[in-house]
Design an enzyme around this catalytic site. Structure first.
Site, PDB file in Angstrom:
ATOM      1  N   LYS A  89     -10.809  -1.030   6.951  1.00 26.85           N
ATOM      2  CA  LYS A  89      -9.587  -0.710   7.684  1.00 26.85           C
ATOM      3  C   LYS A  89     -10.025  -0.169   9.045  1.00 26.85           C
ATOM      4  O   LYS A  89     -10.918   0.677   9.112  1.00 26.85           O
ATOM      5  CB  LYS A  89      -8.811   0.358   6.914  1.00 26.85           C
ATOM      6  CG  LYS A  89      -7.655   0.976   7.683  1.00 26.85           C
ATOM      7  CD  LYS A  89      -6.803   1.854   6.772  1.00 26.85           C
ATOM      8  CE  LYS A  89      -5.711   2.563   7.565  1.00 26.85           C
ATOM      9  NZ  LYS A  89      -4.635   3.065   6.702  1.00 26.85           N
ATOM     10  N   GLU A 143       0.867  -1.186   0.000  1.00 26.25           N
ATOM     11  CA  GLU A 143       0.000   0.000   0.000  1.00 26.25           C
ATOM     12  C   GLU A 143       0.897   1.227   0.000  1.00 26.25           C
ATOM     13  O   GLU A 143       1.585   1.508   0.971  1.00 26.25           O
ATOM     14  CB  GLU A 143      -0.898  -0.005   1.255  1.00 26.25           C
ATOM     15  CG  GLU A 143      -1.743   1.259   1.395  1.00 26.25           C
ATOM     16  CD  GLU A 143      -2.474   1.338   2.731  1.00 26.25           C
ATOM     17  OE1 GLU A 143      -2.774   0.281   3.335  1.00 26.25           O
ATOM     18  OE2 GLU A 143      -2.730   2.464   3.195  1.00 26.25           O
ATOM     19  N   ARG A 146       0.839  10.294   0.315  1.00 20.43           N
ATOM     20  CA  ARG A 146       1.223  11.361   1.247  1.00 20.43           C
ATOM     21  C   ARG A 146       2.300  12.249   0.675  1.00 20.43           C
ATOM     22  O   ARG A 146       2.617  13.287   1.253  1.00 20.43           O
ATOM     23  CB  ARG A 146       1.782  10.750   2.532  1.00 20.43           C
ATOM     24  CG  ARG A 146       0.763  10.061   3.375  1.00 20.43           C
ATOM     25  CD  ARG A 146       1.402   9.751   4.706  1.00 20.43           C
ATOM     26  NE  ARG A 146       0.537   8.934   5.530  1.00 20.43           N
ATOM     27  CZ  ARG A 146       0.682   8.826   6.823  1.00 20.43           C
ATOM     28  NH1 ARG A 146       1.657   9.465   7.436  1.00 20.43           N
ATOM     29  NH2 ARG A 146      -0.133   8.070   7.501  1.00 20.43           N
TER      30      ARG A 146
END
Ligand SMILES: O=C(O)C(=O)C[C@H](O)[C@H](O)COP(=O)(O)O
Length: 215
Positions: A137, A49, A53
């Site tokens: 999640k 993943e 960012r």
């Protein structure tokens, strides 16, 4: 989901079954992504993943999707509707969001990709389950209540399963993985910043091998 070199996920439930640990990675340099993915694969981890960012993230996803097709590449930190489309265009095979809004969910649906939407409370979990989303999640896992909290959610809502992420370590991961409502955990410990910057792919391979053996 198929196995072997064509390992792929078509549903959220498939995503939870790819690996005991989903490595959550922040890349500052898109050129790090391919050797990183190759090191994870050598260590037995077939999913990654890449968080959106950093400015390098989309190029990093593109590089991995093009050059390391054996790994299932996803985009994390999908916090705005446009991120979903950008990630899909870059070649992401799945999406992960830290929390959820209706607009982000609609945008994720529009990509047709499987995704793990983030939730941290019982009400959020119920709202997502109402929408047919049963693989989530759980973020921020440790700060939001950890193993005990997830165990409690499993009482009234046993059909929703989770990838807890946030503050999990190789030491605490097995406690999560032992819960019936946990499919895998997410963690950034597999790709430490100093190892990435030093190009220490052997260290990442070792961390991946240890993580792939957690159950
Ligand atoms: O960027 C995102 O989308 C997030 O939701 C946060 C990450 O999943 C965590 O930051 C990983 O957590 P650590 O393993 O504690 O470093």
């Amino acid at each position: 989901m198929t196995s072997g070199d064509n390992l792929r996920a078509t549903t959220g439930a498939d995503l939870l079954a790819l690996s005991p640990v989903i490595p959550v990675v922040v890349v500052d340099d898109a050129d790090h992504a391919v050797p990183l993915a190759q090191a994870l694969l050598r260590g037995g981890v077939r999913v990654i993943e890449l968080t959106l960012r950093t400015p390098a993230a989309l190029a990093a996803i593109e590089n991995v999707a093009r050059e390391v097709p054996e790994i299932v590449i996803g985009a994390g930190t999908v916090t705005a509707p446009e991120h979903a489309e950008q990630a899909a265009k870059a070649g992401a095979a799945f999406l992960v969001t830290p929390g959820t809004t209706d607009r982000v969910l609609d945008a994720a649906d529009a990509t047709g990709l499987p995704y793990l939407p983030g939730a941290a409370t019982v009400s959020e979990v119920m709202r997502l389950a109402e929408r047919g989303l049963n693989a989530l999640k759980f973020f921020p896992a440790e700060a939001a209540g950890g193993v005990d909290y997830l165990k409690s959610i499993g009482g009234p809502i046993p059909h929703v399963r989770f990838c807890p992420t946030g503050g999990i370590t190789p030491q605490t991961a097995p406690n999560y993985l032992a819960l019936p409502n946990v499919g895998c955990v997410g963690g950034s410990w597999l790709a430490p910043k100093d190892a990435l910057n030093a190009g220490d792919w052997d260290r990442i391979e070792t961390l991946a091998r240890e993580a792939s053996q957690l159950a």
